[in-house]
Motif scaffolding. Sequence first.
Motif, PDB file in Angstrom:
ATOM      1  N   ALA A 372       0.826  -1.210   0.000  1.00 35.42           N
ATOM      2  CA  ALA A 372       0.000   0.000   0.000  1.00 35.42           C
ATOM      3  C   ALA A 372       0.859   1.258   0.000  1.00 35.42           C
ATOM      4  O   ALA A 372       0.535   2.255  -0.664  1.00 35.42           O
ATOM      5  CB  ALA A 372      -0.924  -0.002   1.223  1.00 35.42           C
ATOM      6  N   ASN A 373       1.972   1.218   0.713  1.00 36.89           N
ATOM      7  CA  ASN A 373       2.865   2.380   0.772  1.00 36.89           C
ATOM      8  C   ASN A 373       3.604   2.611  -0.544  1.00 36.89           C
ATOM      9  O   ASN A 373       4.187   3.678  -0.750  1.00 36.89           O
ATOM     10  CB  ASN A 373       3.868   2.225   1.913  1.00 36.89           C
ATOM     11  CG  ASN A 373       3.213   2.386   3.274  1.00 36.89           C
ATOM     12  OD1 ASN A 373       2.111   2.924   3.393  1.00 36.89           O
ATOM     13  ND2 ASN A 373       3.872   1.898   4.315  1.00 36.89           N
ATOM     14  N   GLN A 374       3.588   1.602  -1.424  1.00 36.07           N
ATOM     15  CA  GLN A 374       4.138   1.782  -2.771  1.00 36.07           C
ATOM     16  C   GLN A 374       3.057   2.214  -3.763  1.00 36.07           C
ATOM     17  O   GLN A 374       3.309   2.307  -4.961  1.00 36.07           O
ATOM     18  CB  GLN A 374       4.776   0.486  -3.273  1.00 36.07           C
ATOM     19  CG  GLN A 374       6.040   0.082  -2.530  1.00 36.07           C
ATOM     20  CD  GLN A 374       6.781  -1.026  -3.252  1.00 36.07           C
ATOM     21  OE1 GLN A 374       7.247  -0.861  -4.380  1.00 36.07           O
ATOM     22  NE2 GLN A 374       6.890  -2.184  -2.610  1.00 36.07           N
ATOM     23  N   GLY A 375       1.837   2.468  -3.243  1.00 41.46           N
ATOM     24  CA  GLY A 375       0.756   2.947  -4.093  1.00 41.46           C
ATOM     25  C   GLY A 375      -0.074   1.868  -4.741  1.00 41.46           C
ATOM     26  O   GLY A 375      -0.857   2.156  -5.655  1.00 41.46           O
ATOM     27  N   HIS A 376       0.052   0.616  -4.296  1.00 45.11           N
ATOM     28  CA  HIS A 376      -0.724  -0.475  -4.888  1.00 45.11           C
ATOM     29  C   HIS A 376      -2.175  -0.363  -4.421  1.00 45.11           C
ATOM     30  O   HIS A 376      -2.478  -0.500  -3.236  1.00 45.11           O
ATOM     31  CB  HIS A 376      -0.125  -1.820  -4.476  1.00 45.11           C
ATOM     32  CG  HIS A 376      -0.719  -2.987  -5.191  1.00 45.11           C
ATOM     33  ND1 HIS A 376      -1.886  -3.591  -4.779  1.00 45.11           N
ATOM     34  CD2 HIS A 376      -0.333  -3.649  -6.307  1.00 45.11           C
ATOM     35  CE1 HIS A 376      -2.180  -4.589  -5.593  1.00 45.11           C
ATOM     36  NE2 HIS A 376      -1.252  -4.647  -6.532  1.00 45.11           N
TER      37      HIS A 376
END
Length: 460
Positions: A372-376
């Motif tokens: 999630a922190n990579q924008g997934h």
Amino acid sequence: MMNIFYRLIIVVLLTVCFPAKADLLSATLDYNDGNYSEAFAEFSRLAKLGNEDAIFNVGVMFLHGQGVEQDLAQANAWFRLAADFGLDEARDAAQLIAAQTEHSTLEQAYQALQKSISFRQFEQTLQPIFSAEKFTEKNTEPPLRIHTVDAKYPQSAYEKGIEGWVWLEFDVDASGAVKDVDIIDAFPDKTFNRAIYNAVRRWRYEPYRVDGVAQNYSSRSLLYHFTTFKGKRYKASFASQKKQYQRKISELIESAEQGNALVQYYIANWLNADEHNATKLLRYHWQQDTASSDLLLKSAINGYPNSQYRLGTNLLRGEFTQTDRKKGLNWILNAAQSGFVYAQYRLGRELLDKRFVEYDQDKAKRWLTMAANQGHFRAQRDLIDVLIENEEFVQAVNYLTLALEHDAQHPDLWFSQSKMAIKRGDKALASDAINKAIKYAKEREWHLAKLQAYQQQHKL
């Protein structure tokens, strides 16, 4: 007409000089250049994945004291391990050392090594059993597609004779609708992405059922190939094309066999197709039915995360291999530890499945958070519900805000908003959110029953 095989060659051969990730070839180049510490570290990493050439090379470096203190007992142990993996020359090397070294010392080193790396361990935890069939076990088959919209071949690509593939994943909801399409990888990059994305969103499936009950089906994986029409013109020119690119074909084969993981991965994807120019040319060398899977495994044990993830997903669902959840999760874990965001999400998603002994919400949350922190997006979507369940509302709001920036009308996000509002005692907000969720789900022709049941349950 430009032959796509030529374009493939140019891309993959450039990576021989500029590899994105270290693999057997780049480690060997480090060794040849005298960069022994780097080579030893990389060979050791690949050895843990069951790469027999890397295992043998670690033995060589212990034998000569290159990048590590010279140790004949360790050299013998690594050579014996390589022999366990099938390298006959390793057995000969081990025997030469054994002829001049005390047996007990050698045996102690070998037994100690077996505790961390062994062929038996590789067989039990990583080695797949391949099949030429797409699905080998009926109970793992994905839902059946019942409505297909063909992807429109981009005119500019067609006119240039460009062929390629797109690897994508998506969810199928309980009504059979496609949700949240992810483009994982593509060749050539971005040429066909939009075409397949627009088509897949309109596909419909038979609902996936467990014990007769319709369920969501998470992470349907698909490698979709784009191929130009093969008419008389192509057939007449194929022989000359084969001759013209023979040198480049040989370079590609050599690069794959020397251990370039990216080349192995690309070839595996091409061999997975049927009527492509590149596929036909490559099959003159790789003729066995399981060639695509064999090369995918070579790339995976060579450390390439894309291949590790694809192999892992195949093992989970029984695609071209015998289903094995333990091995599948192990390969996905390797890819996730390399930072591959799709593997991080999938690992988190699988660890949330209460049907399996691996269920672990805390570990799942950590992997979903990384993704999630990579924008997934799908990781953000699923993480929000985990955080709401644990009443971690501040974090849930933060990720909900990020996800809504990606898709402000996503039904699942508004459903999550409603569930969070109920837990926080705000019934008015919960009612507004569930009404939006139902409205947007109707517009997308997504599953409504769960949303409507929730609305009635809480009298919203």
